[in-house]
Structure formats: C-alpha cells, structure tokens
Design a protein around this motif. Structure first.
Motif, PDB file in Angstrom:
ATOM      1  N   HIS A  47      51.369  38.902  41.686  1.00  0.00           N
ATOM      2  CA  HIS A  47      50.732  38.270  42.848  1.00  0.00           C
ATOM      3  C   HIS A  47      51.787  37.614  43.736  1.00  0.00           C
ATOM      4  N   ASP A  48      51.417  37.294  44.951  1.00  0.00           N
ATOM      5  CA  ASP A  48      52.401  36.943  45.979  1.00  0.00           C
ATOM      6  C   ASP A  48      52.905  35.513  45.921  1.00  0.00           C
ATOM      7  N   ASN A  49      52.370  34.698  45.021  1.00  0.00           N
ATOM      8  CA  ASN A  49      52.765  33.291  45.014  1.00  0.00           C
ATOM      9  C   ASN A  49      53.216  32.842  43.629  1.00  0.00           C
ATOM     10  N   ASP A  50      53.810  33.756  42.876  1.00  0.00           N
ATOM     11  CA  ASP A  50      54.285  33.387  41.545  1.00  0.00           C
ATOM     12  C   ASP A  50      55.478  32.439  41.666  1.00  0.00           C
ATOM     13  N   ASP A  51      55.609  31.516  40.727  1.00  0.00           N
ATOM     14  CA  ASP A  51      56.709  30.554  40.768  1.00  0.00           C
ATOM     15  C   ASP A  51      58.074  31.197  40.531  1.00  0.00           C
ATOM     16  N   ARG A  59      43.201  53.526  45.914  1.00  0.00           N
ATOM     17  CA  ARG A  59      41.860  52.953  46.069  1.00  0.00           C
ATOM     18  C   ARG A  59      41.876  51.445  45.930  1.00  0.00           C
ATOM     19  N   LEU A  60      42.817  50.937  45.117  1.00  0.00           N
ATOM     20  CA  LEU A  60      42.832  49.516  44.813  1.00  0.00           C
ATOM     21  C   LEU A  60      44.252  49.074  44.487  1.00  0.00           C
ATOM     22  N   VAL A  61      44.683  47.976  45.097  1.00  0.00           N
ATOM     23  CA  VAL A  61      45.968  47.353  44.784  1.00  0.00           C
ATOM     24  C   VAL A  61      45.689  45.919  44.364  1.00  0.00           C
ATOM     25  N   LEU A  62      46.117  45.571  43.152  1.00  0.00           N
ATOM     26  CA  LEU A  62      45.787  44.269  42.573  1.00  0.00           C
ATOM     27  C   LEU A  62      47.048  43.497  42.206  1.00  0.00           C
ATOM     28  N   GLY A  63      47.032  42.193  42.463  1.00  0.00           N
ATOM     29  CA  GLY A  63      48.114  41.305  42.068  1.00  0.00           C
ATOM     30  C   GLY A  63      47.747  40.554  40.803  1.00  0.00           C
ATOM     31  N   PRO A  87      49.714  30.911  37.022  1.00  0.00           N
ATOM     32  CA  PRO A  87      48.319  31.320  37.208  1.00  0.00           C
ATOM     33  C   PRO A  87      47.885  31.136  38.659  1.00  0.00           C
ATOM     34  N   MET A  88      47.059  32.050  39.135  1.00  0.00           N
ATOM     35  CA  MET A  88      46.607  32.007  40.519  1.00  0.00           C
ATOM     36  C   MET A  88      45.587  30.895  40.742  1.00  0.00           C
ATOM     37  N   ALA A  89      45.729  30.192  41.864  1.00  0.00           N
ATOM     38  CA  ALA A  89      44.748  29.171  42.222  1.00  0.00           C
ATOM     39  C   ALA A  89      43.431  29.818  42.632  1.00  0.00           C
ATOM     40  N   ARG A  90      43.516  30.992  43.234  1.00  0.00           N
ATOM     41  CA  ARG A  90      42.311  31.716  43.673  1.00  0.00           C
ATOM     42  C   ARG A  90      42.461  33.187  43.290  1.00  0.00           C
ATOM     43  N   PHE A  91      41.365  33.800  42.891  1.00  0.00           N
ATOM     44  CA  PHE A  91      41.381  35.227  42.589  1.00  0.00           C
ATOM     45  C   PHE A  91      40.116  35.852  43.151  1.00  0.00           C
ATOM     46  N   GLN A  92      40.170  37.165  43.379  1.00  0.00           N
ATOM     47  CA  GLN A  92      39.030  37.883  43.965  1.00  0.00           C
ATOM     48  C   GLN A  92      38.401  38.890  43.012  1.00  0.00           C
ATOM     49  N   PHE A 133      42.649  38.886  39.160  1.00  0.00           N
ATOM     50  CA  PHE A 133      43.585  39.525  40.078  1.00  0.00           C
ATOM     51  C   PHE A 133      43.340  39.096  41.521  1.00  0.00           C
ATOM     52  N   GLN A 134      44.410  39.148  42.258  1.00  0.00           N
ATOM     53  CA  GLN A 134      44.381  39.043  43.711  1.00  0.00           C
ATOM     54  C   GLN A 134      44.148  40.455  44.252  1.00  0.00           C
ATOM     55  N   VAL A 135      43.147  40.635  45.096  1.00  0.00           N
ATOM     56  CA  VAL A 135      42.895  41.947  45.699  1.00  0.00           C
ATOM     57  C   VAL A 135      43.773  42.061  46.941  1.00  0.00           C
ATOM     58  N   LEU A 136      44.747  42.938  46.882  1.00  0.00           N
ATOM     59  CA  LEU A 136      45.689  43.116  47.980  1.00  0.00           C
ATOM     60  C   LEU A 136      45.283  44.239  48.915  1.00  0.00           C
ATOM     61  N   SER A 137      44.535  45.201  48.407  1.00  0.00           N
ATOM     62  CA  SER A 137      44.096  46.314  49.240  1.00  0.00           C
ATOM     63  C   SER A 137      42.909  47.010  48.600  1.00  0.00           C
ATOM     64  N   LEU A 138      41.972  47.401  49.432  1.00  0.00           N
ATOM     65  CA  LEU A 138      40.842  48.242  49.023  1.00  0.00           C
ATOM     66  C   LEU A 138      40.866  49.499  49.877  1.00  0.00           C
TER      67      LEU A 138
END
Length: 234
Positions: free
Chosen positions: A109-113, A148-152, A158-163, A215-220
């Motif tokens: 995901h895009d905000n990992d420490d 079809r799907l790109v997931l972070g 850990p992610m603060a928000r996930f989709q 997961f973070q949904v990066l693309s559908l």
C-alpha cells in the motif's frame, strides 16, 4: 474473484508477500489460478541470522512459496538500502507483467512506514502503466490488458483505511505455515504469531469473526490513477 487465471504479487522483500497477502495467494491457488511472486530487493543480513547462508535463505523463500502453492517466484535481488528506481528495474518488472498478463495484482500500500515498501509501490504502479502502453518495446511482448483489480496490502504499517477485505479463515493455517518457513526471520520477531493476530483482528473488524486480509483498492478494471502521472518516468 471468479475466473481469475493469473495473479502477480510484487513484494519489496522476502516474506512481505506472505505477511501482506499470503492467505489470498493460497485462496487464488485453491481456485485454480497461477500465482507469480516478484521479490524486488534481496536479503538484508543481521547479526541474528548471519550464520544462515544465502543458499539456506533462498531455500526458506522457496519453502514459503511452496507452502502457499506459488507457481513461480522471481527474485530481482536489488540491493537493500541502495535500492533506486532506475529504468532498468522498471523494465524488468514490465517484462514480467507482459509475460504473466495478470488479472489481479498485489503490491504494497502507498503509505507504508518502510521507505523501500513505498518505493516498490511506486515502481509497481509505474510499471503497470508502462506494461499497458505501446512504448518500451525493448521489453518484448505485447502491451498487457488492464488488470481487473489492483490491491495494496499491509506489512510494516497497518492501513488506517481499507476498501476491500478477503476472508482467509480457510487459509490462515497455510499462511502461518508459509511464514514459519522463514526460520531466520522468526529470530527477529514472532511474525507467525503477528500475522495470525492481525488476521483475527481484521476478521473481527470486517466480518465480526474469523480471519481476513484487508486491502487498498488501487484500480478496478484499469490503470491506477497515479500510474498515468508516473508514466513519464524512465
């Protein structure tokens, strides 16, 4: 995720794929998909595992992949702490993407420490754009269709928000087994206990019980939005 035949996982370091999406990998394999894992950065030695040879560590990586049912594990062996986002490493990943042509892609995901996790996130997003373009013909192969799907996935932070949440209740033991293949890494921390605990927490939050990966949904069905901006990086 019905009808998925090919999955690509981009991992910054050995074992990041297991921690971040090992249960989902096992689930894809169960459903008949071929899973390819690309590990970008090579081993970082420490005083806790310096006695472990490179061949022994490679065997740990292969053991984890085998436990999950991974079809192929590709190691770029980029230097840890000296890793740079070069044209060469972008093209290396584009070659794999055009060969595998995955319907589902996993990346950090895009905000990992961890800074190298963020760098590999950027690498993967840019390589996805490149692999779908008409350029970069030196990589060979035809431009790949959009996944079809790109997931972070989450590893160090850990992610603060996930989709999106994936139920891995039936795969949690396989995920833990794969983590335990990394005997040298368990000397640093009880990662096997950590991934079980995180999966239980994510299961409780997302479904009230069980085990899950989030997961973070990066693309559908198309390129990640930041990939277009990143396409100009050579």
């Amino acid at each position: 995720m019905t009808g998925v035949t090919d999955v690509l996982v981009v991992a910054p370091h050995p074992d990041d794929d297991v921690i971040g999406c090992g249960g989902s990998i096992a689930k894809h394999v169960r459903d008949g998909a071929r899973v390819t894992v690309v590990i970008v950065i090579g081993r970082e030695r420490s005083a806790l595992d310096d006695a472990v040879s490179d061949a022994e560590f490679a065997a740990e990586t292969e053991g984890a992949a085998k436990a999950l049912g991974v079809h192929r594990c590709i190691r770029f062996e980029e230097p840890s702490r000296d890793f740079v986002l070069s044209r060469r490493v972008h093209l290396d990943l584009v070659r794999v993407l055009r060969e595998v042509r995955p319907q589902v892609v996993y990346l950090p995901h895009d905000n990992d420490d961890d800074v190298e996790h963020r760098m590999v996130h950027q690498l993967a997003v840019e390589a996805l754009w490149m692999a779908q373009s008409e350029f970069f013909q030196e990589t060979g192969g035809r431009p790949m269709p959009a996944p079809r799907l790109v997931l972070g996935y989450e590893v160090w932070a850990p992610m603060a928000r996930f989709q999106y949440a994936e139920d891995i209740d039936g795969q949690i033991e396989t995920k833990v087994e794969a983590m335990r293949a990394y005997v040298s890494q368990l000397r640093h921390a009880a990662w096997d206990e950590g991934i079980r605990g995180l999966a239980r927490y994510r299961g409780a939050v997302s479904a009230g019980s069980g085990h899950a990966e989030v997961f973070q949904v990066l693309s559908l069905g198309g390129m990640p939005s930041s990939g277009r901006a990143g396409g100009g990086h050579d």
